[in-house]
Motif scaffolding. Structure first.
Motif, short mmCIF file in Angstrom:
data_model
loop_
_atom_site.label_atom_id
_atom_site.label_comp_id
_atom_site.label_asym_id
_atom_site.label_seq_id
_atom_site.Cartn_x
_atom_site.Cartn_y
_atom_site.Cartn_z
N ASP A 98 0.87 -1.19 0.00
CA ASP A 98 0.00 0.00 0.00
C ASP A 98 0.90 1.23 0.00
O ASP A 98 1.35 1.69 1.04
CB ASP A 98 -0.89 -0.02 1.23
N ILE A 99 1.15 1.79 -1.19
CA ILE A 99 2.09 2.91 -1.32
C ILE A 99 1.36 4.25 -1.15
O ILE A 99 1.96 5.31 -1.24
CB ILE A 99 2.85 2.84 -2.67
N GLU A 100 0.07 4.18 -0.89
CA GLU A 100 -0.66 5.38 -0.48
C GLU A 100 -0.28 5.77 0.95
O GLU A 100 -0.19 6.95 1.27
CB GLU A 100 -2.17 5.15 -0.58
N HIS A 101 0.00 4.77 1.79
CA HIS A 101 0.25 5.01 3.20
C HIS A 101 1.64 4.59 3.67
O HIS A 101 2.04 4.93 4.78
CB HIS A 101 -0.79 4.27 4.05
N ASN A 102 2.36 3.82 2.86
CA ASN A 102 3.65 3.28 3.28
C ASN A 102 4.74 3.56 2.26
O ASN A 102 4.51 3.43 1.05
CB ASN A 102 3.53 1.76 3.48
N VAL A 103 5.92 3.93 2.76
CA VAL A 103 7.08 4.14 1.88
C VAL A 103 7.56 2.78 1.37
O VAL A 103 7.66 1.81 2.12
CB VAL A 103 8.20 4.86 2.64
N MET A 104 7.86 2.71 0.09
CA MET A 104 8.33 1.48 -0.52
C MET A 104 9.69 1.08 0.05
O MET A 104 10.58 1.93 0.15
CB MET A 104 8.44 1.73 -2.04
N PRO A 105 9.89 -0.19 0.42
CA PRO A 105 11.22 -0.61 0.86
C PRO A 105 12.27 -0.35 -0.23
O PRO A 105 11.97 -0.46 -1.43
CB PRO A 105 11.04 -2.11 1.10
N GLN A 106 13.49 -0.02 0.18
CA GLN A 106 14.53 0.34 -0.79
C GLN A 106 14.80 -0.79 -1.77
O GLN A 106 14.99 -0.56 -2.97
CB GLN A 106 15.82 0.72 -0.07
N VAL A 107 14.79 -2.04 -1.28
CA VAL A 107 15.07 -3.17 -2.17
C VAL A 107 13.98 -3.31 -3.23
O VAL A 107 14.25 -3.65 -4.39
CB VAL A 107 15.24 -4.47 -1.35
N GLN A 108 12.74 -3.01 -2.87
CA GLN A 108 11.64 -3.05 -3.84
C GLN A 108 11.76 -1.89 -4.82
O GLN A 108 11.55 -2.06 -6.02
CB GLN A 108 10.31 -2.99 -3.10
N LYS A 109 12.12 -0.74 -4.31
CA LYS A 109 12.28 0.43 -5.17
C LYS A 109 13.38 0.21 -6.20
O LYS A 109 13.21 0.54 -7.38
CB LYS A 109 12.60 1.65 -4.29
N ASP A 110 14.49 -0.36 -5.78
CA ASP A 110 15.60 -0.63 -6.71
C ASP A 110 15.16 -1.59 -7.81
O ASP A 110 15.48 -1.39 -8.99
CB ASP A 110 16.79 -1.22 -5.95
N ALA A 111 14.42 -2.64 -7.42
CA ALA A 111 13.95 -3.61 -8.40
C ALA A 111 12.95 -2.98 -9.37
O ALA A 111 12.96 -3.26 -10.58
CB ALA A 111 13.32 -4.81 -7.69
N LEU A 112 12.09 -2.12 -8.85
CA LEU A 112 11.11 -1.43 -9.70
C LEU A 112 11.81 -0.54 -10.71
O LEU A 112 11.46 -0.54 -11.90
CB LEU A 112 10.16 -0.61 -8.82
N PHE A 113 12.79 0.22 -10.24
CA PHE A 113 13.55 1.08 -11.15
C PHE A 113 14.16 0.26 -12.28
O PHE A 113 14.14 0.65 -13.45
CB PHE A 113 14.65 1.82 -10.38
N ARG A 114 14.73 -0.88 -11.93
CA ARG A 114 15.40 -1.71 -12.93
C ARG A 114 14.42 -2.22 -13.99
O ARG A 114 14.68 -2.09 -15.19
CB ARG A 114 16.08 -2.90 -12.26
N VAL A 115 13.29 -2.79 -13.56
CA VAL A 115 12.39 -3.39 -14.53
C VAL A 115 11.70 -2.34 -15.38
O VAL A 115 11.47 -2.54 -16.58
CB VAL A 115 11.38 -4.33 -13.83
#
Length: 259
Positions: A98-115
């Motif tokens: 739930d990214i409306e209320h929670n900051v994305m974990p860094q490891v998830q953010k890095d993976a998202l940026f990559r894909v």
């Protein structure tokens, strides 16, 4: 290029249709911590062929196939004039959580940026309007997806090779969940106590009407619990065979303390 994307073997209810062209990337969030399989099953239950997203990025940084890269999705409403036809011309990427209320974990953010960058390069995207959040595509006020804490502008800049300054990660404090010592439910005589009051406060926090915070588990509280449980099930959470039964057991109790 996509060797890091895992295949979970999700089985669609019917064959997916292949896209004839690809115009954009659509970015989403689950809105919950539900599993990919639970979201897949939920979308099938709504009459869809399978999970609506082509790719999913998990909270632990794993990237997995949903429908797969080449297929039409189902992530936006075809009855909305602004997004009509988008499912047939877009790659839909969702993140777990739930990214409306929670900051994305860094490891998830890095993976998202990559894909996102890899998919943008794969299709030769060069413009910011080819990488859009669900809310951008659907128009103002239609949805909060992918969430107000979603790093949308950063992703666009990174995927398109523009300069980007990544802000520091905001560490969220852990929420201490009080221990539940009994199931809370409607009975005669009615249950009462501080645990009932805490449940009512958490329901009120989630904007559920319980008819007042009085520490008594009455019919209004039971109806509020059922409404809360139905909303969580719709988001993909598994509440077991009992489903939305109006009883606050350990699973419902934990969910009350999320968000």
């Amino acid at each position: 290029m996509f060797e890091y994307v895992k295949d979970l073997g999700l089985k669609p209810s019917r064959a997916y249709s292949k896209r004839k062209r690809t115009d954009r990337i659509l970015l989403h969030h689950f809105g919950s911590n539900g599993s990919v399989q639970s979201v897949h099953d939920y979308h099938i239950g709504r009459g869809h062929a399978g999970i609506d997203y082509n790719v999913v990025v998990l909270a632990n940084g794993d990237v997995v196939w949903g429908r797969g890269l080449d297929y039409c999705g189902g992530s936006v409403n075809n009855t909305n004039a602004k997004t009509k036809g988008f499912n047939d011309t877009s790659v839909a990427i969702a993140v777990q959580g739930d990214i409306e209320h929670n900051v994305m974990p860094q490891v998830q953010k890095d993976a998202l940026f990559r894909v996102v960058k890899d998919i943008a390069q794969h299709y030769g995207f060069t413009r910011p309007d080819q990488i859009v959040g669900h809310d951008e595509a659907a128009g103002p006020g239609y949805t909060d997806c992918p969430g107000k804490l979603y790093p949308l502008q950063e992703i666009k800049e990174y995927a398109l090779g523009q300069s980007v300054v990544v802000p520091p990660v905001i560490e969220q404090p852990e929420v201490s969940i009080p221990k539940l010592t009994r199931n809370l439910k409607l009975k005669s005589p009615m249950m009462s106590g501080e645990d009932v009051r805490m449940a009512q406060k958490r329901l009120d926090h989630h904007l559920v009407d319980v008819g007042g915070i009085d520490g008594v588990y009455g019919d209004r509280t039971r109806k509020g619990v059922i409404a809360f449980q139905k909303a969580r099930i719709a988001e993909g959470y598994d509440l077991g065979s009992a489903g939305a039964d109006g009883v606050v057991g350990w699973r419902t109790w934990e969910l009350l303390w999320q968000g």
